[in-house]
Motif scaffolding. Structure first.
Motif, PDB file in Angstrom:
ATOM      1  N   TRP A  98       0.846  -1.200   0.000  1.00 55.63           N
ATOM      2  CA  TRP A  98       0.000   0.000   0.000  1.00 55.63           C
ATOM      3  C   TRP A  98       0.883   1.251   0.000  1.00 55.63           C
ATOM      4  O   TRP A  98       1.739   1.425   0.877  1.00 55.63           O
ATOM      5  N   PRO A  99       0.701   2.163  -0.959  1.00 54.61           N
ATOM      6  CA  PRO A  99       1.623   3.302  -1.074  1.00 54.61           C
ATOM      7  C   PRO A  99       1.216   4.524  -0.265  1.00 54.61           C
ATOM      8  O   PRO A  99       1.917   5.535  -0.284  1.00 54.61           O
ATOM      9  N   GLY A 100       0.104   4.446   0.440  1.00 53.56           N
ATOM     10  CA  GLY A 100      -0.360   5.615   1.175  1.00 53.56           C
ATOM     11  C   GLY A 100      -1.117   6.575   0.279  1.00 53.56           C
ATOM     12  O   GLY A 100      -1.283   6.362  -0.920  1.00 53.56           O
ATOM     13  N   LEU A 101      -1.598   7.659   0.891  1.00 54.07           N
ATOM     14  CA  LEU A 101      -2.433   8.630   0.192  1.00 54.07           C
ATOM     15  C   LEU A 101      -1.620   9.806  -0.318  1.00 54.07           C
ATOM     16  O   LEU A 101      -0.557  10.141   0.222  1.00 54.07           O
ATOM     17  N   THR A 102      -2.141  10.454  -1.338  1.00 58.75           N
ATOM     18  CA  THR A 102      -1.538  11.692  -1.837  1.00 58.75           C
ATOM     19  C   THR A 102      -1.716  12.776  -0.774  1.00 58.75           C
ATOM     20  O   THR A 102      -2.846  13.039  -0.330  1.00 58.75           O
ATOM     21  N   PRO A 103      -0.633  13.397  -0.329  1.00 60.55           N
ATOM     22  CA  PRO A 103      -0.782  14.452   0.675  1.00 60.55           C
ATOM     23  C   PRO A 103      -1.431  15.692   0.076  1.00 60.55           C
ATOM     24  O   PRO A 103      -1.527  15.828  -1.152  1.00 60.55           O
ATOM     25  N   ALA A 104      -1.902  16.572   0.949  1.00 58.07           N
ATOM     26  CA  ALA A 104      -2.446  17.843   0.486  1.00 58.07           C
ATOM     27  C   ALA A 104      -1.388  18.545  -0.353  1.00 58.07           C
ATOM     28  O   ALA A 104      -0.259  18.776   0.109  1.00 58.07           O
ATOM     29  N   THR A 105      -1.736  18.858  -1.603  1.00 57.45           N
ATOM     30  CA  THR A 105      -0.765  19.327  -2.583  1.00 57.45           C
ATOM     31  C   THR A 105      -1.318  20.545  -3.312  1.00 57.45           C
ATOM     32  O   THR A 105      -2.470  20.541  -3.742  1.00 57.45           O
ATOM     33  N   PHE A 279      -5.288  16.817 -12.348  1.00 56.52           N
ATOM     34  CA  PHE A 279      -4.840  15.797 -11.408  1.00 56.52           C
ATOM     35  C   PHE A 279      -5.293  14.437 -11.915  1.00 56.52           C
ATOM     36  O   PHE A 279      -6.195  14.332 -12.745  1.00 56.52           O
ATOM     37  N   ASP A 280      -4.632  13.374 -11.405  1.00 57.85           N
ATOM     38  CA  ASP A 280      -5.043  12.028 -11.797  1.00 57.85           C
ATOM     39  C   ASP A 280      -6.056  11.489 -10.794  1.00 57.85           C
ATOM     40  O   ASP A 280      -6.517  12.217  -9.902  1.00 57.85           O
ATOM     41  N   LEU A 281      -6.395  10.220 -10.911  1.00 58.92           N
ATOM     42  CA  LEU A 281      -7.475   9.677 -10.097  1.00 58.92           C
ATOM     43  C   LEU A 281      -7.053   9.329  -8.679  1.00 58.92           C
ATOM     44  O   LEU A 281      -7.865   8.833  -7.890  1.00 58.92           O
ATOM     45  N   GLU A 282      -5.786   9.603  -8.321  1.00 60.03           N
ATOM     46  CA  GLU A 282      -5.335   9.523  -6.937  1.00 60.03           C
ATOM     47  C   GLU A 282      -5.062  10.909  -6.360  1.00 60.03           C
ATOM     48  O   GLU A 282      -4.549  11.027  -5.249  1.00 60.03           O
ATOM     49  N   GLY A 283      -5.409  11.944  -7.137  1.00 60.69           N
ATOM     50  CA  GLY A 283      -5.221  13.307  -6.668  1.00 60.69           C
ATOM     51  C   GLY A 283      -3.838  13.872  -6.896  1.00 60.69           C
ATOM     52  O   GLY A 283      -3.541  14.990  -6.470  1.00 60.69           O
ATOM     53  N   THR A 284      -2.972  13.139  -7.599  1.00 58.24           N
ATOM     54  CA  THR A 284      -1.634  13.634  -7.898  1.00 58.24           C
ATOM     55  C   THR A 284      -1.701  14.658  -9.022  1.00 58.24           C
ATOM     56  O   THR A 284      -2.378  14.421 -10.023  1.00 58.24           O
ATOM     57  N   TRP A 310       9.315   1.379  -7.009  1.00 54.54           N
ATOM     58  CA  TRP A 310      10.613   1.787  -7.540  1.00 54.54           C
ATOM     59  C   TRP A 310      11.277   2.889  -6.722  1.00 54.54           C
ATOM     60  O   TRP A 310      12.353   3.353  -7.075  1.00 54.54           O
ATOM     61  N   GLY A 311      10.615   3.317  -5.650  1.00 51.91           N
ATOM     62  CA  GLY A 311      11.206   4.343  -4.804  1.00 51.91           C
ATOM     63  C   GLY A 311      11.249   5.705  -5.458  1.00 51.91           C
ATOM     64  O   GLY A 311      12.178   6.488  -5.216  1.00 51.91           O
ATOM     65  N   VAL A 312      10.244   5.994  -6.292  1.00 53.29           N
ATOM     66  CA  VAL A 312      10.188   7.288  -6.978  1.00 53.29           C
ATOM     67  C   VAL A 312       8.828   7.923  -6.696  1.00 53.29           C
ATOM     68  O   VAL A 312       7.984   7.352  -6.009  1.00 53.29           O
ATOM     69  N   GLU A 313       8.609   9.127  -7.220  1.00 51.60           N
ATOM     70  CA  GLU A 313       7.348   9.819  -7.050  1.00 51.60           C
ATOM     71  C   GLU A 313       6.374   9.431  -8.163  1.00 51.60           C
ATOM     72  O   GLU A 313       6.777   9.144  -9.289  1.00 51.60           O
ATOM     73  N   SER A 314       5.088   9.431  -7.840  1.00 49.72           N
ATOM     74  CA  SER A 314       4.073   9.225  -8.868  1.00 49.72           C
ATOM     75  C   SER A 314       4.175  10.321  -9.916  1.00 49.72           C
ATOM     76  O   SER A 314       4.403  11.490  -9.589  1.00 49.72           O
ATOM     77  N   THR A 315       4.003   9.944 -11.168  1.00 56.15           N
ATOM     78  CA  THR A 315       3.990  10.931 -12.251  1.00 56.15           C
ATOM     79  C   THR A 315       2.587  11.444 -12.546  1.00 56.15           C
ATOM     80  O   THR A 315       2.395  12.220 -13.478  1.00 56.15           O
ATOM     81  N   GLY A 316       1.602  11.000 -11.769  1.00 53.64           N
ATOM     82  CA  GLY A 316       0.235  11.471 -11.977  1.00 53.64           C
ATOM     83  C   GLY A 316      -0.500  10.740 -13.071  1.00 53.64           C
ATOM     84  O   GLY A 316      -1.259  11.348 -13.826  1.00 53.64           O
TER      85      GLY A 316
END
Length: 474
Positions: A98-105, A279-284, A310-316
């Motif tokens: 589970w990668p957790g939620l997108t923080p307030a951005t 934004f994408d469907l995870e709010g990124t 992969w230890g990187v950030e979501s690209t949205g």
């Protein structure tokens, strides 16, 4: 107006009330206004329209994840959805990834969308269909004109809440002369930018030019692929290549940092180039992402789960099916980054005037950009469209499929004969590989996908070779 975001926030609060402290929840609420006008035998035969509201909920409770959706926004309906998803989470398997939620951005504002497009009526679309049919000059026509508006709200229990809007219009039609079809299609942000008459003229010209085709022996031929055909390349590269899940599973050809493509090729996914959600469907947040830079592969796309692996950030790039099919770029455009391999001109314009009347083969090339590429091909094939494409080998992305809607033999820079449809078997990355791209057209045309919200922006391409393996029947 933030109605969808407000509903999403209400569902997040409802999860907290029913499950107590600790659960992580994210909610996506989408209101889609979709309308389609279909025509066949040169007459409209169907108008369909729907307004649909969908609430999608995903929760992570005690190490377990579950998701569900409903098409209701009543208090009882939302409560039933929350109870159902929480019950599923309690009996589901543990989810250690589970990668957790997108923080307030901070989020860019949604691009200004065209209300005339989002709320277009059947008369508006019928006007474009009439223009297409009339411009075909008596040929039998068929196709569709569609309009769409999506209003999307997102909220999660990390305090992130956003709202966005997106609208589009698209037209896709054919004209038929005898047994030959010609096609023209376009996707735009504003319905007013669709030119039904121009699309009808283009489809009719191609149909007339495709009459009386000849058989051609299989083999590797230089080709000019028109934008409709190039769109199929982009779709398959996106789905099977730059998909973060397939890359993680070692099922992708992609090797970041390697010059896998001709240096004339740059690929950019840019959902905000048209009227897309910010934004994408995870709010990124959505942003432009270069996947290939002057031939060198630079990135794959990720949602939060593949990014965490992969230890990187979501690209949205989370979308409705990314949990199973993987994240993928859905707004990919091919940009010319040079003229590597460009050959000198071999014979002037693609087709000259013919004594005694108009040469129907002149209609095989319907724009100046493609004409320039054809004029620089000594001998090869001009291909309008590809279809029924299926993957034979995912890792190298070997695909088989058929041509359709027009193929022509080119000799000394001129279209000389229509050719019967051919089957091909080709590795798409190899066809665009180093030294394989002779020329990229200067102008790109946005091609509609089968589903609203996705499109492929493609110029014509002149390639060194394309592997044709037989006729359309085998």
């Amino acid at each position: 107006m933030t109605v969808e975001r407000d509903v999403a926030s209400q569902v997040v609060e409802l999860v907290a009330r029913l499950a107590g402290p600790g659960p992580q929840a994210e909610v996506l609420v989408t209101r889609a206004e979709l309308a389609l006008t279909r025509f066949a035998n040169s007459a409209i035969h169907q108008n369909v329209a729907e307004t649909q509201v969908e609430v999608r909920l995903r929760v992570h409770v005690a190490g377990r994840t579950a998701a569900g959706s409903a098409n209701v926004t009543t208090a009882d309906g939302l409560r039933a959805l929350v109870e159902r998803v929480l019950a599923a989470a309690r009996v589901g398997p543990l989810d250690p990834a589970w990668p957790g939620l997108t923080p307030a951005t901070p989020m860019a504002d949604s691009p200004q969308w065209d209300t005339a497009t989002g709320y277009a009526g059947p008369d508006d679309r019928a006007t474009l269909v009439r223009a297409f049919v009339d411009a075909a000059g008596g040929l039998t026509t068929a196709g569709y004109c569609r309009t769409a508006l999506r209003a999307t709200g997102f909220a999660n229990s990390a305090g992130h809440a956003v709202q966005g809007y997106a609208a589009e219009a698209a037209m896709d039609g054919i004209a038929r002369a005898g047994g030959a079809d010609g096609v023209a299609r376009q996707c735009v942000d504003r319905l007013a930018d669709l030119d039904g008459a121009e699309l009808g003229r283009r489809a009719a010209a191609k149909a007339r030019a495709a009459a009386d085709p000849v058989e051609l022996a299989p083999g590797r031929y230089p080709v000019v692929l028109e934008p409709a055909a190039v769109a199929d390349l982009l779709h398959n590269l996106a789905w099977y290549g730059f998909n973060g899940k397939r890359y993680a599973e070692r099922q992708s050809f992609v090797e970041p940092g390697v010059a896998q493509f001709d240096r004339a090729v740059t690929l950019v996914d840019d959902p905000l180039a048209g009227i897309g959600l910010p934004f994408d469907l995870e709010g990124t947040p959505a942003r432009a992402l270069t996947l290939v830079d002057a031939g060198t592969t630079t990135a794959v796309v990720h949602d939060r789960r593949s990014a965490a692996e992969w230890g990187v950030e979501s690209t949205g790039h989370a979308w409705i099916d990314s949990a199973t099919a993987g994240p993928m770029p859905r707004n990919l455009r091919l940009v010319s980054s040079g003229t590597a391999g460009r050959a000198p001109a071999t014979g002037g314009p693609a087709r000259g005037p013919v004594a005694g009347g108009v040469d129907p083969l002149a209609g095989a090339v319907t724009d100046a950009d493609t004409a320039a590429l054809v004029s620089r091909m000594e001998r090869g094939l001009l291909v309008s469209d590809l279809w029924y494409t299926r993957v034979l080998e995912p890792k190298s992305l070997v695909i088989t499929g058929l041509t359709r809607n027009g193929v022509w033999l080119v000799e000394q820079g001129q279209v000389t004969r229509a050719v019967r449809d051919l089957r091909f078997t080709e590795s798409y990355p190899r066809a665009l590989g180093p030294g394989a791209v002779r020329e990229v057209g200067r102008r790109a045309f946005r091609q509609p996908d089968r589903h609203d919200g996705a499109w492929w922006e493609a110029p014509s391409l002149r390639l060194a070779a394309w592997n044709f393996t037989g006729g359309a029947s085998g």
